[in-house]
Design an enzyme around this catalytic site. Structure first.
Site, PDB file in Angstrom:
ATOM      1  N   ASN A  26       0.866  -1.181   0.000  1.00  0.00           N
ATOM      2  CA  ASN A  26       0.000   0.000   0.000  1.00  0.00           C
ATOM      3  C   ASN A  26       0.902   1.230   0.000  1.00  0.00           C
ATOM      4  OD1 ASN A  26      -1.790   2.062   0.540  1.00  0.00           O
ATOM      5  ND2 ASN A  26      -2.294   1.373   2.623  1.00  0.00           N
TER       6      ASN A  26
ATOM      7  N   LYS B  49       0.090   4.238  -0.233  1.00  0.00           N
ATOM      8  CA  LYS B  49      -0.545   5.433   0.337  1.00  0.00           C
ATOM      9  C   LYS B  49      -0.288   6.640  -0.582  1.00  0.00           C
ATOM     10  CE  LYS B  49      -0.221   3.317   4.819  1.00  0.00           C
ATOM     11  NZ  LYS B  49      -0.216   3.468   6.276  1.00  0.00           N
TER      12      LYS B  49
ATOM     13  N   HIS C  14      -9.692   1.484   4.780  1.00  0.00           N
ATOM     14  CA  HIS C  14      -8.429   1.638   5.521  1.00  0.00           C
ATOM     15  C   HIS C  14      -8.664   2.620   6.668  1.00  0.00           C
ATOM     16  CE1 HIS C  14      -4.343   2.766   6.527  1.00  0.00           C
ATOM     17  NE2 HIS C  14      -3.949   1.659   5.928  1.00  0.00           N
TER      18      HIS C  14
ATOM     19  N   GLU D 226      -7.029   4.993   7.712  1.00  0.00           N
ATOM     20  CA  GLU D 226      -6.752   6.395   7.354  1.00  0.00           C
ATOM     21  C   GLU D 226      -7.936   6.997   6.595  1.00  0.00           C
ATOM     22  OE1 GLU D 226      -2.941   5.661   5.547  1.00  0.00           O
ATOM     23  OE2 GLU D 226      -2.115   5.202   7.525  1.00  0.00           O
TER      24      GLU D 226
ATOM     25  N   GLU E  45      -5.825  -4.718  10.568  1.00  0.00           N
ATOM     26  CA  GLU E  45      -4.784  -3.726  10.821  1.00  0.00           C
ATOM     27  C   GLU E  45      -5.100  -2.970  12.104  1.00  0.00           C
ATOM     28  OE1 GLU E  45      -2.648  -2.526   6.954  1.00  0.00           O
ATOM     29  OE2 GLU E  45      -4.417  -1.281   7.136  1.00  0.00           O
TER      30      GLU E  45
ATOM     31  N   GLY F 178       2.269   2.274  10.906  1.00  0.00           N
ATOM     32  CA  GLY F 178       3.273   3.332  10.798  1.00  0.00           C
ATOM     33  C   GLY F 178       3.994   3.651  12.094  1.00  0.00           C
TER      34      GLY F 178
ATOM     35  N   SER G 260       2.984  -2.132  10.444  1.00  0.00           N
ATOM     36  CA  SER G 260       4.423  -2.220  10.725  1.00  0.00           C
ATOM     37  C   SER G 260       5.039  -3.576  10.366  1.00  0.00           C
ATOM     38  CB  SER G 260       4.707  -1.870  12.186  1.00  0.00           C
ATOM     39  OG  SER G 260       4.352  -0.511  12.432  1.00  0.00           O
TER      40      SER G 260
HETATM   41  P1  PGA Z   1       2.598   0.330   7.703  1.00  0.00           P
HETATM   42  O1  PGA Z   1       1.149   0.554   7.066  1.00  0.00           O
HETATM   43  O2  PGA Z   1       3.132  -0.972   7.131  1.00  0.00           O
HETATM   44  O3  PGA Z   1       3.400   1.521   7.264  1.00  0.00           O
HETATM   45  O4  PGA Z   1       2.428   0.243   9.174  1.00  0.00           O
HETATM   46  C1  PGA Z   1       0.272  -0.506   6.865  1.00  0.00           C
HETATM   47  C2  PGA Z   1      -1.012  -0.009   6.265  1.00  0.00           C
HETATM   48  O5  PGA Z   1      -1.482   1.071   6.660  1.00  0.00           O
HETATM   49  O6  PGA Z   1      -1.596  -0.668   5.389  1.00  0.00           O
END
Ligand code: PGA
Length: 243
Positions: A8, A10, A91, A93, A158, A164, A203
Site C-alpha cells: 500500500n 498510500k 483503511h 486512514e 490492521e 506506521g 508495521s
Molecule cells: P505500515 O502501514 O506498514 O506503514 O504500518 C500498513 C497499512 O497502513 O496498510
C-alpha cells in the site's frame, strides 16, 4: 492457501519511481501473490510496466457509484479500466480522515464487486479500544457492517495503533484476532468463508515478517511503509511460508 503480499503506497511515489520499482519486484518469489496499490495517478503507468507479469494491481479507494457528479472521486469501473484488479477499502486512514463509516465501506465494496474488482476490506481496533478489552467486539462489528452480503474479497486486520508506528501486537493477539475473523467469515459465508485470505497489516517489515506470516490464519500482509522499497517488499515476500 497461497499468501498475498500487498503493498500500500498510500500518498507516496512519483511517476519517475515506477520503472525501477516494477523492474525490481518482478523478481518476487513464485510461492506468494504480489499486489501493489499505488496512488490513482500511477495506476496506468504501473499497469503498463507490469503487463505480462503475475503481479496484481490495486487502488486505495473507490466511490460507491459507477459515475456521477462527484468532484475528486474515482469510480470502480475506472479503476478496472486502468488495469486494477483489487481495491483497498475502509483503511483506517480513510475511516479517520474522510469519516468513512462501515455503511460507506460496504457500499464501496458492493460497487467494487459489481465492477469486477476484488475488495480488500480493512478492519482493526484503536489502541484505547484494545486497552479496554473491546478489540474483538470492534472488529466483529466492523466486519458485520462493512462486508457486502455476497462478499468475495480479502480482509485485512490492521490494528490502528500498529500502523506506521513500528509496533506490532503480540503474536497471541494476532492469532486470536485472525481466528475471530475466520469464525465470523464462516458464520457469515459458510464454507466460502474458509477460503478468504485474512491479511495482517501494521508495521510489517523484513525483520518481523517471517514471525507474523507464520501465524495460523494469517494469509499474507498489507504492507505500507516497507512496500515503498522494492528490496524490503521482496524480503517480506520471501519470508512468507509455503502453504
Ligand atoms: P505500515 O502501514 O506498514 O506503514 O504500518 C500498513 C497499512 O497502513 O496498510
Amino acid at each position: 492457501m497461497r499468501q498475498i503480499i500487498a503493498g500500500n503506497w498510500k500518498m507516496y511515489g512519483r511517476l519517475a519511481d515506477v520503472a525501477a520499482y516494477t523492474g525490481a519486484i518482478k523478481a518476487a518469489p513464485a510461492h506468494v501473490s504480489l499486489l501493489i496499490c499505488p496512488p490513482f495517478i500511477l495506476l496506468d503507468r504501473f499497469a503498463t510496466a507490469l503487463k505480462g507479469s503475475s503481479i496484481a494491481l490495486g487502488a486505495q479507494d473507490c466511490h460507491a457509484t459507477p459515475d456521477g457528479a462527484h468532484t475528486g472521486d474515482i469510480a470502480a469501473p475506472m479503476l478496472a479500466e486502468a488495469g486494477a484488479t483489487h481495491v483497498i477499502l475502509g483503511h483506517s486512514e480513510r475511516r479517520e480522515n474522510h469519516g468513512e463509516t462501515n455503511a460507506v465501506v460496504k457500499a464501496k465494496a458492493e460497487a467494487a464487486q459489481t465492477a469486477g474488482l476484488i475488495p480488500i476490506i480493512c478492519v482493526g481496533e484503536a489502541e484505547a479500544e484494545r486497552n479496554a478489552g473491546e478489540a474483538g467486539h470492534v472488529v466483529r462489528t466492523q466486519l458485520a457492517h462493512s462486508l457486502p452480503e455476497n462478499f468475495t474479497g480479502i480482509v485485512a486486520y490492521e490494528p490502528v495503533w500498529a500502523i506506521g508506528t513500528g509496533r506490532t501486537p503480540a503474536e497471541a493477539d494476532v492469532t486470536a484476532m485472525h481466528a475471530e475473523i475466520r469464525a465470523a467469515l464462516i458464520a457469515r459465508l459458510g464454507a466460502d468463508g474458509q477460503s478468504i485470505n485474512i491479511l495482517y497489516g501494521g508495521s510489517v517489515k523484513p525483520d518481523n515478517a517471517a514471525r507474523l506470516l507464520a501465524l495460523p490464519e494469517v494469509g499474507g500482509a498489507l504492507v505500507g511503509g516497507a512496500s515503498l522499497k522494492a528490496e524490503d517488499l521482496l524480503a517480506i515476500a520471501a519470508a512468507a511460508p509455503r502453504r
